[in-house]
Design an enzyme around this catalytic site. Structure first.
Site, PDB file in Angstrom:
ATOM      1  CB  CYS A  85      -1.011  -0.111   1.328  1.00  0.00           C
ATOM      2  SG  CYS A  85      -2.409   0.950   1.015  1.00  0.00           S
ATOM      3  CG  HIS A 190      -4.175  -3.650   2.109  1.00  0.00           C
ATOM      4  ND1 HIS A 190      -3.195  -3.205   2.881  1.00  0.00           N
ATOM      5  CD2 HIS A 190      -4.870  -2.618   1.674  1.00  0.00           C
ATOM      6  CE1 HIS A 190      -3.313  -1.901   3.118  1.00  0.00           C
ATOM      7  NE2 HIS A 190      -4.380  -1.552   2.146  1.00  0.00           N
ATOM      8  CD  GLU A 192      -2.355  -6.438   4.355  1.00  0.00           C
ATOM      9  OE1 GLU A 192      -2.735  -5.345   4.916  1.00  0.00           O
ATOM     10  OE2 GLU A 192      -1.734  -6.563   3.392  1.00  0.00           O
TER      11      GLU A 192
END
Length: 208
Positions: A85, A190, A192
Site C-alpha cells: 500500500c 493488501h 494480507e
C-alpha cells in the site's frame, strides 16, 4: 532465513503480521521491529504503510537512521523488499497527498490522487477488484490471471518507467497495482487482506 516487518508506527499492521505469521510458520524467522541492526541482518524486509503518504514518510524519518538503513538494504545489498500500500507508494520520488513530500526515490515516479472523473468513481477506491497481471512477476508465481485483490486507497503510484509495472486494475483508468524492479517489489492492494491469493503472494515473496 530472517524476514523483518518494519514497524515504524504507521498505523495498525496486525493483519500484515498475522498473515506473514500464518505463511511463515516453520519456514522462516519473522521479526517485527524498527531496530536498525535487526533490519540490516535480515534476508528480506516488508515495508507496510497505512494512512497518508506524508504521514508514512514522516514516521520513517522520525526513526534516526531508518531511511539510510533501508537504502543500504535495497540499493547497496540488493536484498528483496516488499512494500505494501503506502509502503509501495513511498518508492516514488515524490507524493502529493496533503502536501508535496519527497519519497524514497527507489523508482522514479510520483504519487497522485486518482482521477475520479468528477465524482463518477468513489474515493477511496475500497474493496475487491480484479487485477490484470502484465508480466511474469516472481510474486505472482502459480497465480492465475485476473484474481480479485483487496484495495483501500485514494492515491496511485505513476512510475516513469512502465516496464516496472507487474499488474494493473481498471478503476477510472489503468491503476498500477504492483511493481517489480530487480529486488524491489510492491503491491498497492493488501495481500494480507486478499484471502488465499494474497497469502500465496506472501508465500512467493518469502520463497524468493
Amino acid at each position: 532465513m530472517n524476514v523483518t516487518i518494519v514497524d515504524y508506527n504507521s498505523g495498525n499492521i496486525s493483519s500484515v503480521i498475522n498473515s506473514f505469521n500464518e505463511v511463515a510458520k516453520n519456514k522462516v524467522k519473522l521479526k517485527v521491529t524498527s531496530d536498525l541492526n535487526k533490519i540490516k541482518s535480515s534476508d528480506k524486509v516488508v515495508l507496510p504503510g497505512q494512512g497518508s503518504f506524508k504521514s508514512c514518510v514522516d514516521a520513517l524519518n522520525n526513526i534516526k537512521g531508518l531511511v539510510d538503513t533501508l537504502n543500504e538494504f535495497v540499493i547497496n545489498h540488493k536484498k528483496p523488499l516488499l512494500g505494501i500500500c503506502v509502503g509501495l507508494q513511498m518508492f516514488a520520488d515524490i507524493g502529493y497527498e496533503e502536501t508535496e513530500t519527497k519519497g524514497l526515490g527507489w523508482i522514479s515516479g510520483q504519487v497522485s490522487k486518482i482521477d475520479n472523473q468528477n465524482g463518477k468513481y468513489k474515493l477511496p477506491h475500497i474493496g475487491w477488484n480484479q487485477i490484470n497481471i502484465l508480466k511474469d512477476s516472481k510474486i505472482f508465481k502459480n497465480i492465475e490471471n485476473n484474481p480479485h485483490m483487496y484495495f483501500v486507497h485514494s492515491y496511485e503510484f505513476i512510475p516513469e518507467d512502465k516496464s516496472v509495472i507487474s499488474s494493473t486494475t481498471d478503476y477510472s483508468s489503468n491503476i498500477v497495482c504492483s511493481i517489480e524492479k530487480e529486488n524491489v517489489f510492491g503491491t498497492q492492494f493488501h495481500p494480507e487482506k486478499s484471502d488465499k491469493t494474497g497469502l500465496k503472494i506472501i508465500d512467493n515473496f518469502i520463497n524468493l
